[in-house]
Design an enzyme around this catalytic site. Structure first.
Site, PDB file in Angstrom:
ATOM      1  N   ARG A  13       0.805  -1.221   0.000  1.00  0.00           N
ATOM      2  CA  ARG A  13       0.000   0.000   0.000  1.00  0.00           C
ATOM      3  C   ARG A  13       0.841   1.276   0.000  1.00  0.00           C
ATOM      4  NH1 ARG A  13      -4.035   0.801   4.294  1.00  0.00           N
ATOM      5  NH2 ARG A  13      -3.316  -0.948   5.562  1.00  0.00           N
ATOM      6  N   THR A  77       4.171 -13.892  10.611  1.00  0.00           N
ATOM      7  CA  THR A  77       5.037 -13.346  11.658  1.00  0.00           C
ATOM      8  C   THR A  77       5.774 -14.453  12.421  1.00  0.00           C
ATOM      9  OG1 THR A  77       3.072 -13.232  13.064  1.00  0.00           O
ATOM     10  CG2 THR A  77       3.756 -11.192  12.008  1.00  0.00           C
ATOM     11  N   TYR A  98       8.429  -4.499  15.445  1.00  0.00           N
ATOM     12  CA  TYR A  98       8.112  -4.398  14.023  1.00  0.00           C
ATOM     13  C   TYR A  98       8.918  -3.237  13.414  1.00  0.00           C
ATOM     14  CZ  TYR A  98       3.780  -7.243  14.511  1.00  0.00           C
ATOM     15  OH  TYR A  98       2.859  -8.228  14.731  1.00  0.00           O
ATOM     16  N   ASN A 164      -3.658  -6.732  20.045  1.00  0.00           N
ATOM     17  CA  ASN A 164      -2.238  -7.051  20.051  1.00  0.00           C
ATOM     18  C   ASN A 164      -1.485  -6.005  19.232  1.00  0.00           C
ATOM     19  OD1 ASN A 164       0.258  -8.392  19.966  1.00  0.00           O
ATOM     20  ND2 ASN A 164      -0.358  -9.604  18.167  1.00  0.00           N
ATOM     21  N   TYR A 382      37.032  28.697 -10.018  1.00  0.00           N
ATOM     22  CA  TYR A 382      37.043  27.473 -10.809  1.00  0.00           C
ATOM     23  C   TYR A 382      37.469  27.810 -12.229  1.00  0.00           C
ATOM     24  CZ  TYR A 382      35.148  23.043 -12.645  1.00  0.00           C
ATOM     25  OH  TYR A 382      34.987  21.814 -13.234  1.00  0.00           O
TER      26      TYR A 382
HETATM   27  C1  UD1 Z   1       0.028  -8.669  13.191  1.00  0.00           C
HETATM   28  C2  UD1 Z   1      -0.469  -9.581  14.312  1.00  0.00           C
HETATM   29  C3  UD1 Z   1      -1.739  -8.962  14.918  1.00  0.00           C
HETATM   30  C4  UD1 Z   1      -1.454  -7.543  15.388  1.00  0.00           C
HETATM   31  C5  UD1 Z   1      -0.882  -6.722  14.253  1.00  0.00           C
HETATM   32  C6  UD1 Z   1      -0.447  -5.384  14.764  1.00  0.00           C
HETATM   33  C7  UD1 Z   1       0.140 -11.851  13.729  1.00  0.00           C
HETATM   34  C8  UD1 Z   1      -0.315 -13.122  13.160  1.00  0.00           C
HETATM   35  N1  UD1 Z   1      -0.755 -10.874  13.765  1.00  0.00           N
HETATM   36  O1  UD1 Z   1      -0.960  -8.599  12.194  1.00  0.00           O
HETATM   37  O2  UD1 Z   1      -2.188  -9.745  15.993  1.00  0.00           O
HETATM   38  O3  UD1 Z   1      -2.641  -6.951  15.866  1.00  0.00           O
HETATM   39  O4  UD1 Z   1       0.275  -7.370  13.698  1.00  0.00           O
HETATM   40  O5  UD1 Z   1      -0.099  -4.598  13.648  1.00  0.00           O
HETATM   41  O6  UD1 Z   1       1.265 -11.764  14.187  1.00  0.00           O
HETATM   42  N2  UD1 Z   1       6.218  -9.583   8.723  1.00  0.00           N
HETATM   43  C9  UD1 Z   1       7.349 -10.276   8.324  1.00  0.00           C
HETATM   44  N3  UD1 Z   1       7.204 -11.463   7.676  1.00  0.00           N
HETATM   45  C10 UD1 Z   1       5.994 -11.993   7.418  1.00  0.00           C
HETATM   46  C11 UD1 Z   1       4.847 -11.295   7.823  1.00  0.00           C
HETATM   47  C12 UD1 Z   1       4.996 -10.088   8.483  1.00  0.00           C
HETATM   48  O7  UD1 Z   1       8.474  -9.826   8.552  1.00  0.00           O
HETATM   49  O8  UD1 Z   1       5.958 -13.083   6.830  1.00  0.00           O
HETATM   50  C13 UD1 Z   1       6.385  -8.312   9.426  1.00  0.00           C
HETATM   51  C14 UD1 Z   1       5.814  -7.142   8.660  1.00  0.00           C
HETATM   52  O9  UD1 Z   1       6.822  -6.528   7.875  1.00  0.00           O
HETATM   53  C15 UD1 Z   1       5.359  -6.228   9.783  1.00  0.00           C
HETATM   54  C16 UD1 Z   1       4.988  -7.160  10.907  1.00  0.00           C
HETATM   55  O10 UD1 Z   1       5.636  -8.381  10.625  1.00  0.00           O
HETATM   56  O11 UD1 Z   1       6.412  -5.396  10.218  1.00  0.00           O
HETATM   57  C17 UD1 Z   1       3.498  -7.373  11.004  1.00  0.00           C
HETATM   58  O12 UD1 Z   1       2.981  -7.841   9.796  1.00  0.00           O
HETATM   59  P1  UD1 Z   1       1.542  -7.431   9.286  1.00  0.00           P
HETATM   60  O13 UD1 Z   1       1.231  -8.225   8.092  1.00  0.00           O
HETATM   61  O14 UD1 Z   1       1.445  -5.962   9.204  1.00  0.00           O
HETATM   62  O15 UD1 Z   1       0.647  -7.838  10.537  1.00  0.00           O
HETATM   63  P2  UD1 Z   1      -0.584  -8.773  10.610  1.00  0.00           P
HETATM   64  O16 UD1 Z   1      -0.176 -10.193  10.387  1.00  0.00           O
HETATM   65  O17 UD1 Z   1      -1.679  -8.221   9.849  1.00  0.00           O
END
Ligand code: UD1
Ligand code: CA
Length: 452
Positions: A13, A77, A98, A164, A382
């Site tokens: 996004r 995550t 994060y 969370n 220069y």
């Molecule tokens: C996640 C949490 C959710 C929380 C929310 C807060 C999980 C399953 N869910 O949501 O409970 O309320 O964050 O924002 O953990 N990332 C990676 N690798 C991946 C996936 C994500 O490095 O494979 C990183 C992203 O870059 C980001 C962070 O993890 O910095 C969170 O990922 P994002 O997809 O935004 O969060 P959600 O899974 O939606």
């Protein structure tokens, strides 16, 4: 303490080719904010999980105290944390941050870390009026029992407003075992880090929570809109700190600090100024409207007038700069120096009480004290291939519209007549002038327009 920073997400996004965590907030990549906060905790290991953008993230932010680990593909995550398991010291807890949540304070993290202690799991949570999209904190008899993601939640769970933030602390040995048991059988087919909470509960490991001092500490960036919102929050915080220190800001909503701004007493800053890198303003300095100042020191009592641009310069005390002055890298001005409108100075030193008040270019010059540089003066530094120095000794007077063809020296107390093109040294205490003799033709008729 082990720190793991998750930064592999795609950031679709953002609508950008730049990996999300490299987008700047206050002039510094989002991820750098998180890394700097982590450094306050003096971690023994700090791992960054990256994914999108090839090597852009590690090559931009590489440092001795960081380990960059690629997560490819990105399966959630929990999967992200699995990638760094070999780097985590078993005997110390692990803090998960994060990379796109830049404004968490070290003190909030300290609170969370102390809640966790050595053996417990601790989750940073917040209550939101609109919890949509977040994982919900499910409690029984007040204790956290699990986290359920928005897409897996039923209506009762979705009604929960405690969410969370994603930031948590876990005992590392247990964390490794929980990670190895994660499954991806859920609505998104991902390995959820949040599933470790239910595992901890089933093993009778206490799950604690802590709340941040401010909700914005937990806000993440997924779009340019959110990036702009966090930028404003951050700038408001910086402005408030400056006000608390006694700095006068004409409008705290109209200042941008992209680095470190160090102010003495009785400093005042008008609207629309941008400060970059490390800028020091000594006691009594005033900065006019719409100045851009980078990596610069301004001495006691000096006034920088509106629309000036100053980069890597040192300004002495009681000086007056601008309006519309440009000081480029390597400019060092002594005390009581006046630099006026449309004057550009680069890689040059000015002694005390010297002036260049209007329309001049002074580059690669050593200017003594009490020197007056007239309007339209140019150092021709220069030759198309090399740069040469101009030396102007104390008490010299440079007439208007003079060109100093470097290398050249103007001696102490010398005067250059207006319009001089100086190609040889000007001796001390003499008038030097190079100018065609003035003639007048009496009765001269101007041409008149011919009739067709
Ligand atoms: C996640 C949490 C959710 C929380 C929310 C807060 C999980 C399953 N869910 O949501 O409970 O309320 O964050 O924002 O953990 N990332 C990676 N690798 C991946 C996936 C994500 O490095 O494979 C990183 C992203 O870059 C980001 C962070 O993890 O910095 C969170 O990922 P994002 O997809 O935004 O969060 P959600 O899974 O939606
Ligand atoms: Ca997110």
């Amino acid at each position: 303490m082990n720190v793991v920073i998750l930064a592999a997400g795609m950031g679709k996004r953002m609508q950008s080719d730049l990996p999300k965590v490299l987008h700047p907030l206050a002039g510094k990549p989002l991820l750098s904010h998180v890394i700097d906060t982590a450094r306050h905790l003096a971690p023994s290991a700090c791992c960054v999980v990256y994914g999108h953008g090839g090597d852009a993230v590690p090559s931009r932010l590489a440092a001795d105290d960081l380990q960059f680990v690629l997560q490819q593909p990105q399966l959630g995550t929990g999967h992200a944390v699995m990638q760094v398991v070999p780097h985590l010291h078993d005997d110390q807890p692990t803090l998960v941050l994060y990379g796109d949540v830049p404004l968490t304070s070290a003190s909030t993290l300290q609170t969370l870390i102390s809640r966790a202690g050595k053996e417990k799991l601790a989750v940073l949570t917040v209550e939101l009026d609109d919890p949509a999209g977040y994982g919900r904190i499910i409690r029984e008899a007040g204790r956290i029992v699990r986290i359920v993601e928005q897409k897996d939640a039923n209506d009762t769970e979705r009604a929960v407003r405690e969410v969370n933030t994603g930031i948590l602390v876990a005992p590392t040995r247990a964390l490794k075992s929980w990670l190895s048991k994660l499954s991806n059988k859920n609505a998104q087919g991902e390995y959820y880090l949040t599933d470790i909470i239910a595992q901890a509960v089933s093993e009778n490991i206490p799950v604690e929570s802590a709340q941040p001092a401010f909700v914005w500490e937990t806000l993440g960036v997924n779009s340019k809109v959110q990036l702009a919102e966090l930028e404003r929050i951050h700038q408001r915080n910086v402005a408030h700190q400056l006000l608390e220190q006694g700095v006068t800001l004409a409008d705290p909503a109209r200042i941008d600090v992209r680095g470190e701004l160090v102010c003495g007493r009785d400093v005042s800053i008008d609207v629309g100024c941008v400060f970059e890198g490390r800028v020091e303003l000594a006691d009594g300095v005033s900065i006019g409207a719409h100045c851009v100042i980078s990596d610069t020191r301004i001495g006691k009592g000096s006034a920088i007038r509106a629309f000036s641009h100053i980069d890597q310069a040192v300004v002495g005390e009681a000086s007056q700069i601008g309006p519309y002055a440009r000081l480029r890298p390597g400019t060092e001005l002594g005390a009581d120096v006046h630099v006026g409108n449309f004057v550009e100075i680069k890689n040059s030193q000015f002694g005390a009480h010297s002036k260049a008040n209007h329309l001049a270019y002074v580059g690669d010059a050593t200017v003594g004290s009490r020197v007056n540089i007239g309007a339209g003066t140019i150092t021709c530094n220069y030759d198309g291939a090399n740069k040469h120095r101009t030396i102007i000794e104390d008490d010299a007077f440079i007439g208007s519209d003079t060109q100093l063809v470097a290398p050249v020296t103007v001696g102490r107390g010398a005067t250059l007549g207006a319009g001089t093109t100086l190609t040889k040294d000007a001796p001390a205490d003499s008038l030097t002038v190079s100018r065609a003799k003035q003639t007048s033709i009496s009765g001269w008729q101007r041409p008149v327009k011919q009739k067709k």
